[in-house]
Scaffold this motif. Structure first.
Motif, PDB file in Angstrom:
ATOM      1  N   THR A 126      -6.032   5.896  -3.535  1.00 10.79           N
ATOM      2  CA  THR A 126      -5.324   5.122  -4.541  1.00 10.79           C
ATOM      3  C   THR A 126      -4.528   4.077  -3.775  1.00 10.79           C
ATOM      4  O   THR A 126      -4.090   4.322  -2.651  1.00 10.79           O
ATOM      5  CB  THR A 126      -4.354   5.978  -5.393  1.00 10.79           C
ATOM      6  N   ILE A 127      -4.361   2.898  -4.361  1.00 12.54           N
ATOM      7  CA  ILE A 127      -3.556   1.854  -3.733  1.00 12.54           C
ATOM      8  C   ILE A 127      -2.357   1.584  -4.632  1.00 12.54           C
ATOM      9  O   ILE A 127      -2.457   1.720  -5.858  1.00 12.54           O
ATOM     10  CB  ILE A 127      -4.382   0.576  -3.475  1.00 12.54           C
ATOM     11  N   SER A 128      -1.225   1.230  -4.018  1.00 19.13           N
ATOM     12  CA  SER A 128      -0.016   1.000  -4.815  1.00 19.13           C
ATOM     13  C   SER A 128       0.945   0.073  -4.083  1.00 19.13           C
ATOM     14  O   SER A 128       0.899  -0.060  -2.859  1.00 19.13           O
ATOM     15  CB  SER A 128       0.671   2.324  -5.135  1.00 19.13           C
ATOM     16  N   ALA A 129       1.819  -0.537  -4.862  1.00 23.68           N
ATOM     17  CA  ALA A 129       2.830  -1.438  -4.302  1.00 23.68           C
ATOM     18  C   ALA A 129       3.964  -0.651  -3.662  1.00 23.68           C
ATOM     19  O   ALA A 129       4.532  -1.069  -2.654  1.00 23.68           O
ATOM     20  CB  ALA A 129       3.374  -2.352  -5.393  1.00 23.68           C
ATOM     21  N   ALA A 130       4.301   0.499  -4.226  1.00 26.24           N
ATOM     22  CA  ALA A 130       5.380   1.346  -3.707  1.00 26.24           C
ATOM     23  C   ALA A 130       4.777   2.565  -3.014  1.00 26.24           C
ATOM     24  O   ALA A 130       3.635   2.945  -3.289  1.00 26.24           O
ATOM     25  CB  ALA A 130       6.287   1.786  -4.847  1.00 26.24           C
ATOM     26  N   LEU A 131       5.553   3.171  -2.142  1.00 28.41           N
ATOM     27  CA  LEU A 131       5.097   4.368  -1.433  1.00 28.41           C
ATOM     28  C   LEU A 131       4.775   5.459  -2.459  1.00 28.41           C
ATOM     29  O   LEU A 131       5.650   5.897  -3.205  1.00 28.41           O
ATOM     30  CB  LEU A 131       6.167   4.856  -0.458  1.00 28.41           C
ATOM     31  N   PRO A 132       3.510   5.881  -2.517  1.00 26.39           N
ATOM     32  CA  PRO A 132       3.143   6.892  -3.503  1.00 26.39           C
ATOM     33  C   PRO A 132       3.607   8.294  -3.083  1.00 26.39           C
ATOM     34  O   PRO A 132       3.863   8.537  -1.903  1.00 26.39           O
ATOM     35  CB  PRO A 132       1.612   6.821  -3.530  1.00 26.39           C
ATOM     36  N   ALA A 133       3.687   9.171  -4.054  1.00 30.60           N
ATOM     37  CA  ALA A 133       4.004  10.561  -3.752  1.00 30.60           C
ATOM     38  C   ALA A 133       2.809  11.189  -3.039  1.00 30.60           C
ATOM     39  O   ALA A 133       1.677  10.747  -3.199  1.00 30.60           O
ATOM     40  CB  ALA A 133       4.305  11.311  -5.045  1.00 30.60           C
ATOM     41  N   GLY A 134       3.071  12.201  -2.265  1.00 26.36           N
ATOM     42  CA  GLY A 134       1.985  12.904  -1.584  1.00 26.36           C
ATOM     43  C   GLY A 134       2.164  12.888  -0.081  1.00 26.36           C
ATOM     44  O   GLY A 134       2.982  12.141   0.463  1.00 26.36           O
ATOM     45  N   LEU A 135       1.379  13.713   0.579  1.00 25.34           N
ATOM     46  CA  LEU A 135       1.486  13.858   2.031  1.00 25.34           C
ATOM     47  C   LEU A 135       0.588  12.900   2.801  1.00 25.34           C
ATOM     48  O   LEU A 135       0.873  12.557   3.930  1.00 25.34           O
ATOM     49  CB  LEU A 135       1.144  15.297   2.431  1.00 25.34           C
ATOM     50  N   LYS A 136      -0.505  12.475   2.215  1.00 35.45           N
ATOM     51  CA  LYS A 136      -1.493  11.665   2.929  1.00 35.45           C
ATOM     52  C   LYS A 136      -1.380  10.196   2.555  1.00 35.45           C
ATOM     53  O   LYS A 136      -2.342   9.568   2.137  1.00 35.45           O
ATOM     54  CB  LYS A 136      -2.894  12.192   2.660  1.00 35.45           C
ATOM     55  N   THR A 137      -0.186   9.642   2.709  1.00 33.74           N
ATOM     56  CA  THR A 137       0.032   8.231   2.381  1.00 33.74           C
ATOM     57  C   THR A 137      -0.070   7.388   3.641  1.00 33.74           C
ATOM     58  O   THR A 137       0.160   7.869   4.751  1.00 33.74           O
ATOM     59  CB  THR A 137       1.409   8.021   1.734  1.00 33.74           C
ATOM     60  N   ILE A 138      -0.440   6.139   3.456  1.00 36.30           N
ATOM     61  CA  ILE A 138      -0.497   5.215   4.588  1.00 36.30           C
ATOM     62  C   ILE A 138       0.235   3.929   4.236  1.00 36.30           C
ATOM     63  O   ILE A 138       0.206   3.474   3.096  1.00 36.30           O
ATOM     64  CB  ILE A 138      -1.953   4.912   5.039  1.00 36.30           C
ATOM     65  N   ASP A 139       0.898   3.385   5.225  1.00 36.04           N
ATOM     66  CA  ASP A 139       1.509   2.064   5.124  1.00 36.04           C
ATOM     67  C   ASP A 139       0.409   1.097   5.541  1.00 36.04           C
ATOM     68  O   ASP A 139      -0.014   1.084   6.708  1.00 36.04           O
ATOM     69  CB  ASP A 139       2.719   1.978   6.050  1.00 36.04           C
ATOM     70  N   ALA A 140      -0.061   0.296   4.620  1.00 36.28           N
ATOM     71  CA  ALA A 140      -1.241  -0.545   4.859  1.00 36.28           C
ATOM     72  C   ALA A 140      -1.061  -1.505   6.030  1.00 36.28           C
ATOM     73  O   ALA A 140      -1.989  -1.694   6.822  1.00 36.28           O
ATOM     74  CB  ALA A 140      -1.605  -1.303   3.587  1.00 36.28           C
TER      75      ALA A 140
END
Length: 133
Positions: A104-118
């Motif tokens: 999933t892509i988003s403007a704000a840091l999404p909830a969850g453990l596997k997030t990436i800062d693009a």
């Protein structure tokens, strides 16, 4: 043949198999990946599927890195700063590695453990010469 002799032969056979397995992996071989492309599919709003192909991967992690790089660049192209990894399936056949990843892509840091800062991931991909979308 005695039980001891049978065990010795079994040990010899196992040792030979282990030696063959060690030489087949060639841990000192240089890593020379060939990235064969990324296909993206928008599934629903912010849900994106990435299909990647490469040769020369050392293992599934190399394919996952390629898909992560594609997701980071895609998020940036769409004006988003973050992505969240949902799943990646990796298959290998005849030297061709394929990855099927969903983010999933988003403007704000999404909830969850596997997030990436693009931006951070895209920068690391460029440094490691992993192509992006």
């Amino acid at each position: 043949m005695t039980m001891r002799a049978r065990l010795s032969l079994s040990c010899l056979a196992l040792t030979a198999l282990a030696s063959c397995a060690e030489t087949a992996q060639e841990p000192d071989a240089p890593f020379v990946p060939v990235y064969e492309g990324v296909e993206t599919r928008l599934l629903d709003g912010d849900l994106v599927n990435f299909f990647v192909q490469m040769r020369g991967a050392r293992d599934a992690a190399d394919v996952e890195d390629y898909a992560r790089c594609a997701a980071a660049q895609y998020a940036l192209i769409r004006g988003y700063g973050f992505a969240r990894h949902l799943r990646t399936n990796v298959a290998q056949e005849g030297g061709l590695w394929r990855g099927d990843a969903v983010y999933t892509i988003s403007a704000a840091l999404p909830a969850g453990l596997k997030t990436i800062d693009a931006e951070v991931v895209a920068s690391a991909c460029a440094e490691n010469e992993i192509p992006m979308v």
